[in-house]
Design a protein around this motif. Sequence first.
Motif, PDB file in Angstrom:
ATOM      1  N   GLN A  84       0.854  -1.184   0.000  1.00 35.54           N
ATOM      2  CA  GLN A  84       0.000   0.000   0.000  1.00 35.54           C
ATOM      3  C   GLN A  84       0.892   1.237   0.000  1.00 35.54           C
ATOM      4  N   ALA A  85       0.561   2.174  -0.842  1.00 32.28           N
ATOM      5  CA  ALA A  85       1.370   3.391  -0.943  1.00 32.28           C
ATOM      6  C   ALA A  85       1.429   4.109   0.393  1.00 32.28           C
ATOM      7  N   VAL A  86       2.621   4.624   0.707  1.00 35.04           N
ATOM      8  CA  VAL A  86       2.836   5.293   1.997  1.00 35.04           C
ATOM      9  C   VAL A  86       2.860   6.797   1.761  1.00 35.04           C
ATOM     10  N   TYR A  87       1.681   7.396   1.730  1.00 32.44           N
ATOM     11  CA  TYR A  87       1.558   8.843   1.582  1.00 32.44           C
ATOM     12  C   TYR A  87       1.582   9.505   2.964  1.00 32.44           C
ATOM     13  N   GLY A  88       2.009  10.761   2.989  1.00 36.74           N
ATOM     14  CA  GLY A  88       2.042  11.507   4.236  1.00 36.74           C
ATOM     15  C   GLY A  88       0.652  11.875   4.724  1.00 36.74           C
ATOM     16  N   ASP A  89       0.588  12.303   5.968  1.00 41.46           N
ATOM     17  CA  ASP A  89      -0.682  12.727   6.543  1.00 41.46           C
ATOM     18  C   ASP A  89      -1.257  13.884   5.737  1.00 41.46           C
ATOM     19  N   GLY A  90      -2.538  13.817   5.498  1.00 44.16           N
ATOM     20  CA  GLY A  90      -3.204  14.893   4.772  1.00 44.16           C
ATOM     21  C   GLY A  90      -3.174  14.740   3.278  1.00 44.16           C
ATOM     22  N   SER A  91      -2.501  13.693   2.750  1.00 43.09           N
ATOM     23  CA  SER A  91      -2.459  13.504   1.307  1.00 43.09           C
ATOM     24  C   SER A  91      -3.830  13.078   0.802  1.00 43.09           C
ATOM     25  N   ALA A  92      -4.166  13.557  -0.373  1.00 43.88           N
ATOM     26  CA  ALA A  92      -5.447  13.192  -0.989  1.00 43.88           C
ATOM     27  C   ALA A  92      -5.343  11.896  -1.774  1.00 43.88           C
ATOM     28  N   HIS A  93      -4.154  11.281  -1.801  1.00 48.65           N
ATOM     29  CA  HIS A  93      -3.933  10.103  -2.634  1.00 48.65           C
ATOM     30  C   HIS A  93      -3.864   8.836  -1.793  1.00 48.65           C
ATOM     31  N   SER A  94      -4.179   7.715  -2.425  1.00 43.97           N
ATOM     32  CA  SER A  94      -4.095   6.406  -1.786  1.00 43.97           C
ATOM     33  C   SER A  94      -3.909   5.364  -2.884  1.00 43.97           C
ATOM     34  N   GLY A  95      -3.970   4.109  -2.512  1.00 43.17           N
ATOM     35  CA  GLY A  95      -3.823   3.034  -3.489  1.00 43.17           C
ATOM     36  C   GLY A  95      -2.593   2.192  -3.213  1.00 43.17           C
ATOM     37  N   THR A  96      -2.280   1.323  -4.132  1.00 40.54           N
ATOM     38  CA  THR A  96      -1.116   0.455  -3.976  1.00 40.54           C
ATOM     39  C   THR A  96       0.162   1.209  -4.317  1.00 40.54           C
ATOM     40  N   GLY A  97       1.287   0.600  -3.952  1.00 39.57           N
ATOM     41  CA  GLY A  97       2.559   1.203  -4.310  1.00 39.57           C
ATOM     42  C   GLY A  97       2.740   1.293  -5.810  1.00 39.57           C
ATOM     43  N   ALA A  98       2.315   0.259  -6.534  1.00 41.40           N
ATOM     44  CA  ALA A  98       2.431   0.275  -7.996  1.00 41.40           C
ATOM     45  C   ALA A  98       1.584   1.389  -8.601  1.00 41.40           C
ATOM     46  N   GLU A  99       0.398   1.616  -8.060  1.00 40.98           N
ATOM     47  CA  GLU A  99      -0.457   2.691  -8.557  1.00 40.98           C
ATOM     48  C   GLU A  99       0.175   4.054  -8.313  1.00 40.98           C
ATOM     49  N   ALA A 157       9.399  17.920  -8.590  1.00 40.78           N
ATOM     50  CA  ALA A 157       9.239  18.025  -7.142  1.00 40.78           C
ATOM     51  C   ALA A 157       7.820  17.649  -6.726  1.00 40.78           C
ATOM     52  N   GLY A 158       6.827  18.101  -7.503  1.00 35.97           N
ATOM     53  CA  GLY A 158       5.449  17.778  -7.174  1.00 35.97           C
ATOM     54  C   GLY A 158       5.139  16.299  -7.322  1.00 35.97           C
ATOM     55  N   ALA A 159       5.750  15.657  -8.314  1.00 33.97           N
ATOM     56  CA  ALA A 159       5.489  14.235  -8.559  1.00 33.97           C
ATOM     57  C   ALA A 159       6.244  13.329  -7.595  1.00 33.97           C
ATOM     58  N   SER A 160       7.246  13.862  -6.912  1.00 30.88           N
ATOM     59  CA  SER A 160       8.061  13.048  -6.016  1.00 30.88           C
ATOM     60  C   SER A 160       7.247  12.451  -4.872  1.00 30.88           C
ATOM     61  N   GLU A 161       6.158  13.090  -4.519  1.00 30.73           N
ATOM     62  CA  GLU A 161       5.276  12.539  -3.485  1.00 30.73           C
ATOM     63  C   GLU A 161       4.855  11.115  -3.853  1.00 30.73           C
ATOM     64  N   HIS A 162       4.517  10.913  -5.115  1.00 29.70           N
ATOM     65  CA  HIS A 162       4.079   9.596  -5.567  1.00 29.70           C
ATOM     66  C   HIS A 162       5.240   8.604  -5.602  1.00 29.70           C
ATOM     67  N   LYS A 163       6.413   9.088  -6.013  1.00 30.16           N
ATOM     68  CA  LYS A 163       7.578   8.202  -6.096  1.00 30.16           C
ATOM     69  C   LYS A 163       7.905   7.608  -4.736  1.00 30.16           C
ATOM     70  N   TRP A 164       8.001   8.469  -3.733  1.00 31.35           N
ATOM     71  CA  TRP A 164       8.427   7.979  -2.424  1.00 31.35           C
ATOM     72  C   TRP A 164       7.312   7.258  -1.685  1.00 31.35           C
ATOM     73  N   ALA A 165       6.059   7.531  -2.048  1.00 32.76           N
ATOM     74  CA  ALA A 165       4.948   6.753  -1.498  1.00 32.76           C
ATOM     75  C   ALA A 165       4.952   5.336  -2.056  1.00 32.76           C
ATOM     76  N   ALA A 166       5.514   5.181  -3.255  1.00 28.99           N
ATOM     77  CA  ALA A 166       5.486   3.888  -3.941  1.00 28.99           C
ATOM     78  C   ALA A 166       6.632   2.972  -3.554  1.00 28.99           C
ATOM     79  N   ILE A 167       7.833   3.533  -3.445  1.00 24.84           N
ATOM     80  CA  ILE A 167       9.053   2.718  -3.424  1.00 24.84           C
ATOM     81  C   ILE A 167       9.448   2.279  -2.015  1.00 24.84           C
ATOM     82  N   LYS A 168       9.599   0.987  -1.890  1.00 25.35           N
ATOM     83  CA  LYS A 168      10.123   0.413  -0.650  1.00 25.35           C
ATOM     84  C   LYS A 168      11.632   0.261  -0.731  1.00 25.35           C
ATOM     85  N   GLN A 169      12.117  -0.091  -1.908  1.00 20.61           N
ATOM     86  CA  GLN A 169      13.556  -0.270  -2.119  1.00 20.61           C
ATOM     87  C   GLN A 169      13.850  -0.060  -3.594  1.00 20.61           C
ATOM     88  N   ASN A 170      15.006   0.505  -3.890  1.00 19.08           N
ATOM     89  CA  ASN A 170      15.391   0.640  -5.295  1.00 19.08           C
ATOM     90  C   ASN A 170      16.899   0.642  -5.444  1.00 19.08           C
TER      91      ASN A 170
END
Length: 210
Positions: A84-99, A157-170
């Motif tokens: 599950q994607a790890v978004y910060g508190d208050g984020s409007a986004h959710s879903g799986t890490g792949a999403e 910078a704006g899209a990085s929220e999704h990158k770090w919410a998705a990635i567990k390891q790279n």
Amino acid sequence: MNRALNGRVYAILVAALAVAVAAYWYQFAGRALDQAEVDTYMAKFQAQTDAGIVRHDLQALRQFLQDDDGLPFYTVNLYRFHGQAVYGDGSAHSGTGAEAYNRFSAVMVRLLAARASHPIFGSSWSDAFASSWDRVVIVRYRSRRDIADLFASDEFAGASEHKWAAIKQNERMVVQAVHLPNGLLVLGLLALIILVVTGAVAVNYPERRY
């Protein structure tokens, strides 16, 4: 007849010039970064990192930019995603890490294309092969200047929220390009195909009278 022939010749010359310009734009990004440019980019990256917007390895990134040779290169990227994607508190986004990663990729593809760069391969691992990685992505960059410019953009910078919410390891490997002439040949062949399909180039036989 001569007017039609001249029109085709003109179309071919214009198309050839367009292909040459496009090939040059795709291939060459200009001179390598100088120290002043590196320092300017690093100040931007430092500010982004301090604000918690991105997660750059600043020391490695500085060395990477200082070693710029002005040539294209590839990055080979291996990703393992959160279930599950790890978004910060208050984020409007959710879903799986792949999403979440797909949201990041949608922005990245557009930013890459604007800088004569692009993914050349992306795939998930087959179930037939055991692996701890969920996805492999290979990206062609025109130059280190282009990747620095991309990283410094507000869109990245704006899209990085999704990158770090998705990635567990790279893991990322930088590979120097060594077969660029083949890439230019492919561009030329594609351009020729487009011209033939659109009718700008045609095979004409001499007119015969019986």
